[in-house]
Design a protein around this motif. Structure first.
Motif, PDB file in Angstrom:
ATOM      1  N   VAL A  30      12.121  31.916  13.404  1.00 14.58           N
ATOM      2  CA  VAL A  30      10.791  31.949  14.013  1.00 14.58           C
ATOM      3  C   VAL A  30      10.927  31.636  15.493  1.00 14.58           C
ATOM      4  CG1 VAL A  30       8.467  30.986  13.993  1.00 14.58           C
ATOM      5  CG2 VAL A  30       9.732  31.224  11.844  1.00 14.58           C
ATOM      6  N   THR A  31      10.505  32.560  16.374  1.00 14.47           N
ATOM      7  CA  THR A  31      10.643  32.364  17.813  1.00 14.47           C
ATOM      8  C   THR A  31       9.292  32.565  18.500  1.00 14.47           C
ATOM      9  OG1 THR A  31      11.152  34.683  18.241  1.00 14.47           O
ATOM     10  CG2 THR A  31      13.015  33.224  17.730  1.00 14.47           C
ATOM     11  N   GLY A  32       9.244  32.304  19.773  1.00 12.96           N
ATOM     12  CA  GLY A  32       8.033  32.455  20.571  1.00 12.96           C
ATOM     13  C   GLY A  32       8.056  31.466  21.716  1.00 12.96           C
ATOM     14  N   ARG A  33       6.992  31.483  22.499  1.00  7.00           N
ATOM     15  CA  ARG A  33       6.892  30.562  23.631  1.00  7.00           C
ATOM     16  C   ARG A  33       5.478  30.013  23.697  1.00  7.00           C
ATOM     17  NH1 ARG A  33      10.169  34.690  25.639  1.00  7.00           N
ATOM     18  NH2 ARG A  33      12.180  33.996  26.468  1.00  7.00           N
ATOM     19  N   LEU A  34       5.377  28.725  23.870  1.00  8.94           N
ATOM     20  CA  LEU A  34       4.079  28.106  24.115  1.00  8.94           C
ATOM     21  C   LEU A  34       3.872  28.085  25.616  1.00  8.94           C
ATOM     22  CD1 LEU A  34       4.279  25.102  21.617  1.00  8.94           C
ATOM     23  CD2 LEU A  34       3.224  27.334  21.273  1.00  8.94           C
ATOM     24  N   THR A  35       2.833  28.751  26.090  1.00 13.12           N
ATOM     25  CA  THR A  35       2.604  28.855  27.525  1.00 13.12           C
ATOM     26  C   THR A  35       1.309  28.140  27.896  1.00 13.12           C
ATOM     27  OG1 THR A  35       1.403  30.934  27.279  1.00 13.12           O
ATOM     28  CG2 THR A  35       3.783  31.084  27.623  1.00 13.12           C
TER      29      THR A  35
END
Length: 207
Positions: A30-35
């Motif tokens: 599970v990947t992604g970025r909190l911006t």
């Protein structure tokens, strides 16, 4: 005499069991970025104000020559209503003619000569489709007062008329007025073509 073959058979059986277990699961990544929430600023014409060629004989020798005012459309789009201010940064500050104006740069042929000034002001601001007023702060946002002008390093926020603190805004639109003045012609060497070199950054800062 049969001990070894039995042991070998057990080892082979365990090996087969291990192989079966290894093939019975898969990995999930599970990947992604909190911006952070953010605002995006745009100016019409990519922020370019071009006065073209200005004949030297049209410049006033004993006072500033005011060029026609220009308007750029300013748009600020935020991911949600946010508190922010716009701060003007003069990239030619070393050649400014005063603390309340931006610089037009220097004469490339005679670097000691300063070419003139630019003044910025905000007109007709709308915040989330409602009429707004511009508020200026000269102490980094500690205190605010109604003022459309935006001198260098001044914070400019926006709020409904009558308020004295910037308001949360999701979408802002306004006209940015540019007023340009050429220095006294008697102070300039104009026997060659001299480019105007004003460079200003509008820096959006979160409050």
């Amino acid at each position: 005499m049969n001990t070894y073959p039995r042991l070998l058979a057990i080892v082979l059986l365990l090996s087969n069991v291990t192989t079966a277990f290894a093939a019975s699961f898969v990995e999930i990544t599970v990947t992604g970025r909190l911006t952070p929430d953010a605002c995006h600023v745009e100016l019409s014409d990519e922020g370019m104000v071009d006065y073209g060629k200005i004949p030297a004989h049209t410049l006033n020798p004993n006072e500033f020559t005011m060029l026609p005012s220009r308007l750029l459309e300013l748009s600020v789009q935020c991911s949600r209503p946010m508190l922010f201010a716009l701060v003007g940064v003069d990239n030619r500050a070393e050649s400014s003619l005063g603390p309340s104006v931006y610089s037009l740069g220097r004469n490339i042929h005679v670097p000691a000569e300063r070419l003139g000034s630019v003044a910025l002001s905000y007109r007709n601001p709308l915040g989330d489709a409602l009429s707004m007023q511009a508020l200026a702060s000269s102490d980094n946002g500690e205190t605010w007062a109604p003022a459309p002008n935006a001198p260098p390093r001044s914070y400019v926020g926006f709020a409904p008329p009558g308020d004295r603190q910037p308001d949360f805004i999701g979408q802002l639109s306004a006209q940015l007025q540019i007023d340009t003045a050429i220095n006294f012609a008697q102070y300039l060497t104009l026997n060659q073509e001299v480019p105007l070199d004003g460079s200003i950054v509008l820096d959006l800062r979160y409050l």
